[in-house]
Scaffold this motif. Structure first.
Motif, PDB file in Angstrom:
ATOM      1  N   MET A   1      64.633  -3.178  95.634  1.00 17.37           N
ATOM      2  CA  MET A   1      63.614  -2.673  94.710  1.00 17.37           C
ATOM      3  C   MET A   1      64.083  -2.796  93.270  1.00 17.37           C
ATOM      4  N   CYS A   2      65.308  -2.372  93.018  1.00 16.52           N
ATOM      5  CA  CYS A   2      65.803  -2.297  91.645  1.00 16.52           C
ATOM      6  C   CYS A   2      66.224  -3.637  91.063  1.00 16.52           C
ATOM      7  N   LEU A   3      66.498  -4.608  91.910  1.00 15.64           N
ATOM      8  CA  LEU A   3      66.893  -5.919  91.400  1.00 15.64           C
ATOM      9  C   LEU A   3      65.718  -6.892  91.357  1.00 15.64           C
ATOM     10  N   ASN A   4      64.532  -6.385  91.562  1.00 14.54           N
ATOM     11  CA  ASN A   4      63.313  -7.189  91.491  1.00 14.54           C
ATOM     12  C   ASN A   4      62.504  -6.717  90.285  1.00 14.54           C
ATOM     13  N   ARG A   5      62.475  -7.519  89.241  1.00 13.59           N
ATOM     14  CA  ARG A   5      61.777  -7.113  88.012  1.00 13.59           C
ATOM     15  C   ARG A   5      60.295  -6.869  88.237  1.00 13.59           C
ATOM     16  N   SER A   6      59.671  -7.591  89.161  1.00 11.99           N
ATOM     17  CA  SER A   6      58.254  -7.359  89.444  1.00 11.99           C
ATOM     18  C   SER A   6      58.035  -5.931  89.930  1.00 11.99           C
ATOM     19  N   ILE A   7      58.977  -5.427  90.708  1.00 12.98           N
ATOM     20  CA  ILE A   7      58.870  -4.053  91.217  1.00 12.98           C
ATOM     21  C   ILE A   7      59.262  -3.054  90.140  1.00 12.98           C
ATOM     22  N   THR A   8      60.373  -3.301  89.451  1.00 15.86           N
ATOM     23  CA  THR A   8      60.832  -2.307  88.468  1.00 15.86           C
ATOM     24  C   THR A   8      59.841  -2.118  87.323  1.00 15.86           C
ATOM     25  N   LYS A   9      59.091  -3.162  86.997  1.00 18.00           N
ATOM     26  CA  LYS A   9      58.088  -3.031  85.930  1.00 18.00           C
ATOM     27  C   LYS A   9      56.944  -2.113  86.329  1.00 18.00           C
ATOM     28  N   THR A  10      56.752  -1.921  87.626  1.00 17.53           N
ATOM     29  CA  THR A  10      55.641  -1.088  88.090  1.00 17.53           C
ATOM     30  C   THR A  10      56.068   0.327  88.448  1.00 17.53           C
ATOM     31  N   LEU A  11      57.369   0.632  88.354  1.00 25.35           N
ATOM     32  CA  LEU A  11      57.826   1.969  88.723  1.00 25.35           C
ATOM     33  C   LEU A  11      57.116   3.021  87.880  1.00 25.35           C
TER      34      LEU A  11
ATOM     35  N   LYS B   1      79.588   6.414  83.289  1.00 26.90           N
ATOM     36  CA  LYS B   1      78.207   6.400  83.799  1.00 26.90           C
ATOM     37  C   LYS B   1      77.366   5.328  83.117  1.00 26.90           C
ATOM     38  N   ASN B   2      77.684   5.008  81.887  1.00 25.93           N
ATOM     39  CA  ASN B   2      76.951   4.005  81.120  1.00 25.93           C
ATOM     40  C   ASN B   2      77.931   3.079  80.406  1.00 25.93           C
ATOM     41  N   PRO B   3      78.546   2.147  81.120  1.00 24.50           N
ATOM     42  CA  PRO B   3      79.528   1.261  80.483  1.00 24.50           C
ATOM     43  C   PRO B   3      78.898   0.419  79.375  1.00 24.50           C
ATOM     44  N   ALA B   4      79.657   0.174  78.342  1.00 26.08           N
ATOM     45  CA  ALA B   4      79.167  -0.607  77.198  1.00 26.08           C
ATOM     46  C   ALA B   4      78.716  -1.999  77.625  1.00 26.08           C
ATOM     47  N   LEU B   5      79.336  -2.552  78.646  1.00 28.85           N
ATOM     48  CA  LEU B   5      78.966  -3.874  79.137  1.00 28.85           C
ATOM     49  C   LEU B   5      77.480  -3.952  79.492  1.00 28.85           C
ATOM     50  N   PHE B   6      76.929  -2.866  79.996  1.00 25.58           N
ATOM     51  CA  PHE B   6      75.532  -2.854  80.410  1.00 25.58           C
ATOM     52  C   PHE B   6      74.574  -2.872  79.212  1.00 25.58           C
ATOM     53  N   ASN B   7      75.063  -2.559  78.030  1.00 28.43           N
ATOM     54  CA  ASN B   7      74.225  -2.630  76.828  1.00 28.43           C
ATOM     55  C   ASN B   7      74.152  -4.038  76.256  1.00 28.43           C
ATOM     56  N   LYS B   8      75.014  -4.921  76.721  1.00 27.11           N
ATOM     57  CA  LYS B   8      75.047  -6.293  76.208  1.00 27.11           C
ATOM     58  C   LYS B   8      74.078  -7.217  76.926  1.00 27.11           C
ATOM     59  N   SER B   9      73.527  -6.760  78.030  1.00 30.06           N
ATOM     60  CA  SER B   9      72.610  -7.575  78.815  1.00 30.06           C
ATOM     61  C   SER B   9      71.365  -6.760  79.133  1.00 30.06           C
ATOM     62  N   SER B  10      70.214  -7.275  78.749  1.00 29.26           N
ATOM     63  CA  SER B  10      68.977  -6.542  79.042  1.00 29.26           C
ATOM     64  C   SER B  10      68.756  -6.442  80.547  1.00 29.26           C
ATOM     65  N   TYR B  11      69.110  -7.492  81.291  1.00 31.12           N
ATOM     66  CA  TYR B  11      68.952  -7.456  82.754  1.00 31.12           C
ATOM     67  C   TYR B  11      69.794  -6.345  83.362  1.00 31.12           C
ATOM     68  N   MET B  12      71.066  -6.266  82.947  1.00 31.65           N
ATOM     69  CA  MET B  12      71.957  -5.248  83.496  1.00 31.65           C
ATOM     70  C   MET B  12      71.508  -3.852  83.087  1.00 31.65           C
ATOM     71  N   ASN B  13      71.073  -3.700  81.850  1.00 30.38           N
ATOM     72  CA  ASN B  13      70.611  -2.402  81.369  1.00 30.38           C
ATOM     73  C   ASN B  13      69.357  -1.951  82.113  1.00 30.38           C
ATOM     74  N   GLU B  14      68.403  -2.869  82.309  1.00 30.26           N
ATOM     75  CA  GLU B  14      67.182  -2.548  83.057  1.00 30.26           C
ATOM     76  C   GLU B  14      67.519  -2.190  84.507  1.00 30.26           C
ATOM     77  N   ALA B  15      68.437  -2.923  85.107  1.00 28.76           N
ATOM     78  CA  ALA B  15      68.830  -2.641  86.490  1.00 28.76           C
ATOM     79  C   ALA B  15      69.463  -1.258  86.596  1.00 28.76           C
ATOM     80  N   LEU B  16      70.334  -0.921  85.663  1.00 30.75           N
ATOM     81  CA  LEU B  16      70.988   0.390  85.673  1.00 30.75           C
ATOM     82  C   LEU B  16      69.951   1.500  85.551  1.00 30.75           C
ATOM     83  N   LYS B  17      69.003   1.355  84.648  1.00 30.73           N
ATOM     84  CA  LYS B  17      67.950   2.360  84.491  1.00 30.73           C
ATOM     85  C   LYS B  17      67.129   2.495  85.764  1.00 30.73           C
ATOM     86  N   ALA B  18      66.806   1.358  86.390  1.00 27.53           N
ATOM     87  CA  ALA B  18      66.008   1.386  87.622  1.00 27.53           C
ATOM     88  C   ALA B  18      66.769   2.093  88.743  1.00 27.53           C
ATOM     89  N   PHE B  19      68.062   1.789  88.898  1.00 30.27           N
ATOM     90  CA  PHE B  19      68.851   2.426  89.956  1.00 30.27           C
ATOM     91  C   PHE B  19      68.935   3.936  89.732  1.00 30.27           C
TER      92      PHE B  19
END
Length: 165
Positions: free
Chosen positions: A50-60, A123-141
């Protein structure tokens, strides 16, 4: 036990065990705030696809208070192939869970629930702020962890998503 050769190099690069494991750990951290007894490990097999599928995460939904059944009924088109997708993610989820268990970051208790082990991982590594995909995935999870923790049971989540455990 799975070995890394079960997946292609591309799959390992995109869904490596450390990445998926960290995201599952973030989900579990949110889940245990509401249910300290842990998250049934079977939910991991829904959370990851669910969380690694942008089509699903956009509809959460905007809030965890939205019942899963209500969200499901208004997003059936996005979830039409979800059962097959969840099945395809099984090796990836297994590797993520194994990564966490081997490092004692989670423990599966006698009820089959994942509980937090000892860790001081950010809980929020700086690495995840460098990638929108990783940041969106973290928020979804994190969101799904909180959302699923308010569901009546693991079986209810599976049933409402139309998946057989």
């Amino acid at each position: 036990m799975l070995v890394k050769t079960d997946l292609s190099e591309e799959e390992l690069g995109l869904y490596n065990p450390a990445f998926v494991g960290f995201l599952l750990l973030a989900c579990l951290r949110e889940f245990v705030v509401t249910k300290p007894g842990g998250m049934h490990c079977a939910l991991s097999f829904l959370v990851v696809p669910m969380c690694l599928n942008r089509s699903i995460t956009k509809t959460l939904p905007k809030t965890y208070k939205t019942p899963i059944g209500v969200w499901m009924s208004s997003n059936e088109g996005v979830l039409s192939g979800f059962a097959n997708q969840a099945e395809a993610f099984i090796p990836i989820v297994n590797m993520g869970l194994l990564f966490l268990m081997e490092r004692d970051l989670i423990v599966i208790n006698s009820e089959g629930c994942a509980v937090l082990g000892e860790n001081d991982i950010a809980k929020n590594p700086a690495l995840f702020n460098k990638s929108s995909y990783m940041n969106e995935a973290l928020k979804a999870f994190k969101f799904i962890g909180k959302w699923f923790s308010h569901a009546p049971s693991t079986e209810t989540v599976f049933a409402q998503l139309g998946i057989r455990p």
